[in-house]
Design a protein around this motif. Sequence first.
Motif, PDB file in Angstrom:
ATOM      1  N   GLU A  91      33.678  -6.825  28.493  1.00 45.14           N
ATOM      2  CA  GLU A  91      32.786  -5.540  28.124  1.00 45.14           C
ATOM      3  C   GLU A  91      34.132  -4.794  27.359  1.00 45.14           C
ATOM      4  O   GLU A  91      33.665  -4.175  26.599  1.00 45.14           O
ATOM      5  N   ALA A  92      35.140  -4.839  28.018  1.00 41.32           N
ATOM      6  CA  ALA A  92      36.455  -3.899  27.664  1.00 41.32           C
ATOM      7  C   ALA A  92      36.658  -4.365  26.352  1.00 41.32           C
ATOM      8  O   ALA A  92      36.817  -3.503  25.478  1.00 41.32           O
ATOM      9  N   ASN A  93      36.857  -5.483  26.106  1.00 40.95           N
ATOM     10  CA  ASN A  93      37.046  -5.834  24.525  1.00 40.95           C
ATOM     11  C   ASN A  93      35.720  -5.451  23.693  1.00 40.95           C
ATOM     12  O   ASN A  93      36.243  -4.971  22.441  1.00 40.95           O
ATOM     13  N   ASN A  94      34.444  -5.452  24.064  1.00 35.44           N
ATOM     14  CA  ASN A  94      33.622  -5.058  23.200  1.00 35.44           C
ATOM     15  C   ASN A  94      33.672  -3.401  22.974  1.00 35.44           C
ATOM     16  O   ASN A  94      33.317  -3.080  21.751  1.00 35.44           O
ATOM     17  N   ILE A  95      34.212  -2.973  23.984  1.00 36.08           N
ATOM     18  CA  ILE A  95      34.260  -1.321  23.705  1.00 36.08           C
ATOM     19  C   ILE A  95      35.516  -1.097  22.757  1.00 36.08           C
ATOM     20  O   ILE A  95      35.423  -0.398  21.977  1.00 36.08           O
ATOM     21  N   MET A  96      36.396  -1.837  22.983  1.00 33.90           N
ATOM     22  CA  MET A  96      37.402  -1.859  22.105  1.00 33.90           C
ATOM     23  C   MET A  96      37.144  -2.034  20.679  1.00 33.90           C
ATOM     24  O   MET A  96      37.627  -1.278  19.880  1.00 33.90           O
ATOM     25  N   PHE A  97      36.121  -3.073  20.534  1.00 38.78           N
ATOM     26  CA  PHE A  97      35.915  -3.415  19.095  1.00 38.78           C
ATOM     27  C   PHE A  97      35.238  -2.225  18.804  1.00 38.78           C
ATOM     28  O   PHE A  97      35.514  -1.889  17.450  1.00 38.78           O
ATOM     29  N   ASP A  98      34.257  -1.503  19.450  1.00 37.56           N
ATOM     30  CA  ASP A  98      33.515  -0.314  19.124  1.00 37.56           C
ATOM     31  C   ASP A  98      34.496   0.715  18.383  1.00 37.56           C
ATOM     32  O   ASP A  98      34.188   1.499  17.557  1.00 37.56           O
ATOM     33  N   ILE A  99      35.481   0.813  19.441  1.00 42.92           N
ATOM     34  CA  ILE A  99      36.664   2.037  19.060  1.00 42.92           C
ATOM     35  C   ILE A  99      37.190   1.509  17.712  1.00 42.92           C
ATOM     36  O   ILE A  99      37.439   2.671  16.895  1.00 42.92           O
ATOM     37  N   ARG A 100      37.577   0.484  17.651  1.00 39.45           N
ATOM     38  CA  ARG A 100      38.275   0.132  16.341  1.00 39.45           C
ATOM     39  C   ARG A 100      37.461   0.291  15.181  1.00 39.45           C
ATOM     40  O   ARG A 100      37.742   0.896  14.081  1.00 39.45           O
ATOM     41  N   GLU A 101      36.121   0.083  15.364  1.00 39.15           N
ATOM     42  CA  GLU A 101      35.061   0.307  14.163  1.00 39.15           C
ATOM     43  C   GLU A 101      35.008   1.695  13.866  1.00 39.15           C
ATOM     44  O   GLU A 101      35.056   2.007  13.053  1.00 39.15           O
ATOM     45  N   LEU A 102      35.007   2.444  14.965  1.00 38.58           N
ATOM     46  CA  LEU A 102      34.686   3.858  15.064  1.00 38.58           C
ATOM     47  C   LEU A 102      36.025   4.568  14.252  1.00 38.58           C
ATOM     48  O   LEU A 102      35.811   5.324  13.120  1.00 38.58           O
ATOM     49  N   LEU A 103      37.130   4.205  14.536  1.00 36.30           N
ATOM     50  CA  LEU A 103      38.424   4.687  14.111  1.00 36.30           C
ATOM     51  C   LEU A 103      38.534   4.308  12.606  1.00 36.30           C
ATOM     52  O   LEU A 103      38.830   4.978  11.718  1.00 36.30           O
ATOM     53  N   TYR A 104      37.884   2.808  12.253  1.00 38.83           N
ATOM     54  CA  TYR A 104      38.040   2.553  10.902  1.00 38.83           C
ATOM     55  C   TYR A 104      36.934   3.519   9.954  1.00 38.83           C
ATOM     56  O   TYR A 104      37.345   3.721   8.913  1.00 38.83           O
ATOM     57  N   ILE A 105      35.760   3.674  10.399  1.00 38.68           N
ATOM     58  CA  ILE A 105      34.914   4.363   9.800  1.00 38.68           C
ATOM     59  C   ILE A 105      35.193   5.761   9.452  1.00 38.68           C
ATOM     60  O   ILE A 105      35.345   6.232   8.407  1.00 38.68           O
ATOM     61  N   ARG A 106      35.923   6.438  10.508  1.00 33.16           N
ATOM     62  CA  ARG A 106      36.760   7.745  10.718  1.00 33.16           C
ATOM     63  C   ARG A 106      37.607   7.681   9.389  1.00 33.16           C
ATOM     64  O   ARG A 106      37.715   8.492   8.473  1.00 33.16           O
ATOM     65  N   HIS A 107      38.482   6.864   9.387  1.00 29.54           N
ATOM     66  CA  HIS A 107      39.396   6.482   8.431  1.00 29.54           C
ATOM     67  C   HIS A 107      38.779   6.438   6.952  1.00 29.54           C
ATOM     68  O   HIS A 107      39.251   7.000   5.922  1.00 29.54           O
ATOM     69  N   THR A 108      37.732   5.789   6.725  1.00 28.12           N
ATOM     70  CA  THR A 108      36.999   5.510   5.482  1.00 28.12           C
ATOM     71  C   THR A 108      36.337   7.191   4.992  1.00 28.12           C
ATOM     72  O   THR A 108      36.588   7.364   3.916  1.00 28.12           O
ATOM     73  N   GLN A 109      36.033   7.465   6.053  1.00 27.92           N
ATOM     74  CA  GLN A 109      35.244   8.949   5.878  1.00 27.92           C
ATOM     75  C   GLN A 109      36.245  10.048   5.173  1.00 27.92           C
ATOM     76  O   GLN A 109      36.070  10.756   4.499  1.00 27.92           O
ATOM     77  N   ARG A 110      37.415   9.687   5.995  1.00 31.28           N
ATOM     78  CA  ARG A 110      38.706  10.934   5.597  1.00 31.28           C
ATOM     79  C   ARG A 110      39.084  10.497   4.148  1.00 31.28           C
ATOM     80  O   ARG A 110      39.262  11.514   3.399  1.00 31.28           O
ATOM     81  N   GLN A 111      39.208   9.232   4.037  1.00 30.21           N
ATOM     82  CA  GLN A 111      39.507   8.761   2.539  1.00 30.21           C
ATOM     83  C   GLN A 111      38.462   9.664   1.316  1.00 30.21           C
ATOM     84  O   GLN A 111      38.662  10.276   0.408  1.00 30.21           O
TER      85      GLN A 111
END
Lengths: 251, 488
Positions: free
Chosen positions: B110-130
């Motif tokens: 579950e911790a890994n899944n959450i970490m995956f979600d967080i990475r996704e979230l940050l990636y999306i934020r990064h794209t949005q920022r671009q």
Amino acid sequence: MFNLIKTLAVMLFLMAAVKLNATPLIVATEGDYPPFSYFDEAGNLSGFDVDIAHALCEAMQRECEVIAVPWVDLLDRLEAGDFQMIVASMAETTERKKRALFTDYYYRSQTSFVGDSRRFIAVSPDALVGRILSAGRDSIQADFLMERYSSSTILLTDNLIESFDLLVAGEVDLVLTDSINSLDFLRSTEGAHFDFISEPLIDPILKSEAHIAVTLGDIELVKAINNAIIDIRLSGIYDQINRRYVPFSIY
Amino acid sequence: MMGTLKRSQLKMSITLVIAVVGILIVFTIALLLTSSLLRDISTNSRMTADRYLPELVRSQQGALKVEKIHTYLDAAYRVQDASEERRLRLLLQILVHSFMLDDDDYLVTEANNIMFDIRELLYIRHTQRQLHNEIINILDASDKDIDYAKGFFSAVSLMSIQERFIQLPMTILETQLPDESFSEVLYRIRFIIDLNEQLNNLVDDANQRIAGLSNYLNTDAALRTHQISNEVGNDAEKVRDYFSMLIGILVIFSVMILYAFQRLILRPVQELVEGLRSIEKQGDKTVRLRPMYFRELDVIRHAIEEYSGLMHRLQLANTELERLSQIDGLTGLANRRSLDQALDLEVRRSQRYQHPLALMMIDIDHFKNINDQFGHQVGDEGLKLLASILMQFSQRPGELAARYGGEEFVLVLPEASLSDAIEIAEKLLDECRKAAFPFNPNLHFTISIGISCYRNTTSNTKELLINHADQALYQAKTAGRDCFRIYD
């Protein structure tokens, strides 16, 4: 007769008291390993290990002096009798157990690679063939690198500050160290371009628990420290110190 | 004399020692058993605590960490500043990875899944920022009057880029910007909006996982607490059971000892005391007691029975002695002493009730001659013969025949008037004349009698009565013997 016994008892008590007070415990830590031990802007030795050392001494009702000793000299000088205990995020290994006694663990952490996340994604030995990897000398990370990454160039330094300096200067590709230690670097300005690479490493060589080392044979002190660890955990002092350096529990 | 019943007897002292030692042994065994059981139980309890408490603490710690992850995730979602976002992400990363320290597959996954979600979230934020930067650049490149839209898009947070909030700036841009530029902006705006949707879904997913994890840890903690309380409770119940058993053994033992003491010592001692008391009133039968269980008590029983026998013999001897002290050895009649007693009594009675009383003094005639002629043995025979005759004349209550001394006898006749006395005297004289000696049938004897009767004025004491009878006897002797005379 009774008076004699009384006098003797008082003398013995005084001697014991004098012995307790006259010899403050000398505690060694590293000093180059933030946030566990480092010199702050004012030049004072501080950090998680330093605060824990003071808290343990208070719990044991012993007077203590905490000194900074280079990592590579710690065990030699413990054996030489320069100090009685080491609070320096030390893992318990078979080699070290021949030279010192170890208490129960006082915090847990993990080891991960730190480097430029744009250049590195995988950290398997195959992916890092020919790369320059750095770790602290005489550390479990150094042992791990030499054991598992024989095809990479391994550069050992006297402390992690040096390793991170080499990383910033581009002289090494990756640094292998404790995650919390890395966090301190990654949050600094120089570390802004770097990141954890991949997941924390899991390997029998890489112990996750940090212990306090005590002069070989001093079982009494080990017991006293173990009780003191329980004391400061129960009294909440541990959590206060923990929160000063890391915002979540690392026990 | 002694109880002949042979049965095995125990010595009380030895029995007591054995009983005390036995009790001590039983108590010691019971105590040892209980204490070792108690020790086991307490070790068990401690093991329970040792096993479950660290897990409990870990669950608690895990729950706190999950709470922290939630806070950081929320902050990472809202934060605008990229460096602050990085700081939170690094913390989150270490925090999530710290679950790997515990050996719990579900937690790690579950911790890994959450970490995956967080990475996704940050990636999306990064794209949005671009995308956001690109929009700002396109707007900046335009020379049209779109200051409001410029200001709006540089100030708006990425989260707020949603259809309903951007209507006004978009209409401005649509009218002011060339079609090509507008469609570029519109494309990027739509992209950001879509990503916001995705972001919301991701955050929902991560939050759900966090909630699940939190639930798991809390349930785990509750379960552990329940297990600890259950096992410790069971142990406590066992302790209670063992204690009641120990107390039960103590009570049963005490009752048994009390019963045995009452039955084997107290009651026998009471019986012995009763036996000792009953000797006083034992009468003809000697006291007999039950055989005792203990030898010491049985010795006492024998002593009491022997004492009872001794008392019995003493009583018999006493009666005999008393009898002997009142009887004349030769004739079996009352002696002088008992005559004195009886006469005292009768005189007092006559005095009080004015009843008549006659006294006869009797003497064998020429007794000295019989003795001289036939020997003392024959004389004694004569005395015995007279005595047997006098016995016949003293049958009624109060009447008494006694030997007064030598060949003189006394007959006390209460309730006899003078005429009665005369009648009796004549009969007596007659009887004596007819009487024959046992071994000398031809030998006869006669007697002389002196009578005195109780009178208020003259013969009113024992001494006077005897004295007067004696005087009358003397008269009878002088009158020629074989007759009676009455004192006037």
